[in-house]
Design an enzyme around this catalytic site. Structure first.
Site, mmCIF file in Angstrom:
data_model
loop_
_atom_site.group_PDB
_atom_site.id
_atom_site.type_symbol
_atom_site.label_atom_id
_atom_site.label_comp_id
_atom_site.label_asym_id
_atom_site.label_seq_id
_atom_site.Cartn_x
_atom_site.Cartn_y
_atom_site.Cartn_z
ATOM 1 N N GLY A 3 -40.794 -13.359 -5.836
ATOM 2 C CA GLY A 3 -41.431 -13.183 -7.131
ATOM 3 C C GLY A 3 -42.937 -13.104 -6.962
ATOM 4 C CD GLN B 193 -48.356 -15.330 -7.142
ATOM 5 O OE1 GLN B 193 -47.358 -14.885 -7.699
ATOM 6 N NE2 GLN B 193 -48.305 -15.957 -5.982
ATOM 7 C CB CYS C 298 -46.594 -20.404 -4.169
ATOM 8 S SG CYS C 298 -47.540 -19.333 -5.263
ATOM 9 C CG LEU C 299 -45.857 -14.631 -1.829
ATOM 10 C CD1 LEU C 299 -45.706 -13.199 -2.320
ATOM 11 C CD2 LEU C 299 -45.482 -14.740 -0.355
ATOM 12 C CG HIS D 209 -42.830 -20.506 -8.582
ATOM 13 N ND1 HIS D 209 -43.038 -21.427 -7.572
ATOM 14 C CD2 HIS D 209 -43.758 -19.525 -8.380
ATOM 15 C CE1 HIS D 209 -44.060 -21.017 -6.825
ATOM 16 N NE2 HIS D 209 -44.505 -19.870 -7.283
ATOM 17 C CD GLU D 210 -43.141 -15.796 -9.303
ATOM 18 O OE1 GLU D 210 -44.334 -15.502 -9.508
ATOM 19 O OE2 GLU D 210 -42.739 -16.186 -8.197
ATOM 20 C CG HIS E 240 -48.007 -17.946 -10.561
ATOM 21 N ND1 HIS E 240 -49.009 -18.495 -9.793
ATOM 22 C CD2 HIS E 240 -46.925 -17.878 -9.750
ATOM 23 C CE1 HIS E 240 -48.549 -18.749 -8.572
ATOM 24 N NE2 HIS E 240 -47.287 -18.382 -8.518
HETATM 25 NI NI NI Z 1 -46.101 -18.585 -6.815
#
Ligand code: NI
Length: 187
Positions: free
Chosen positions: A45, A50, A98-99, A140-141, A144
């Protein structure tokens, strides 16, 4: 085109993102680029903040984890202006990464069942009840979009233990094998 992933410490990750208006210019290209960026960094995701855009837009392709979590089978989605309703039921604790927080993984408690309302990339409305790991990815997304990161959910003791690692990310003292944008200039 791959986009640089903004890392922990960057202020864009802490802003509340703005709703996406129908007819947003460059929508298809942005969605394509976000998927490409997500696949290149082996994420499931990616949220627009991000990639430095404070907009309520998320891409998800959870099929890579379908072997462990059948509810993720074939789940490739674009979420525009998503809204989560938490449904009754248990919470589970599982490791997340998380990226934007490379090299770390921590246990996070999340609710197992949600109702999600969202628009797709063509601004068509959808509503669905989601469970398990798919519901976790969505939570989670969507965090953000509120300027939240999964590390905000972990215990104060754990947070203290990973503080140096987080500082190293914020201060550009780590190596990452996908294109990134550090909050601080790399020394
Ligand atoms: Ni993330």
């Amino acid at each position: 085109m791959k986009l640089p992933v903004y890392l922990f410490g960057h202020p864009v990750l802490r802003k509340t993102a703005e709703p996406v208006a129908p007819g947003r210019e460059g929508m298809k290209e942005l969605v394509d680029n976000m998927f490409e960026t997500m696949y290149a960094s082996e994420g499931v995701g990616l949220a627009a903040p991000q990639v430095g855009l404070s907009e309520r837009l998320v891409v998800i392709d959870a099929s890579a984890v379908a072997e462990s979590f059948p509810e993720c089978e074939g789940r490739k989605m674009v979420l525009v202006n998503p809204e989560i309703e938490v449904l009754d039921g248990e919470r589970t604790v599982r490791p997340e990464g998380c990226l934007s927080v490379p090299g770390l993984s921590e246990n996070v408690g999340r609710t197992e069942h949600i109702r999600l309302r969202w628009l797709d990339e063509n601004f068509e409305p959808h509503e669905e009840v989601m469970h398990g790991f798919l519901a976790r990815i969505v939570q989670h997304e969507c965090d953000h979009l509120e300027g939240k990161l999964y590390v905000d959910h972990i215990s104060p003791i754990r947070k203290q233990l990973i503080k140096n690692k987080l500082n190293n990310i914020a201060n550009a003292k780590i190596r990452v094998d996908y294109p990134v944008r550090f909050a601080a200039r790399k020394k």
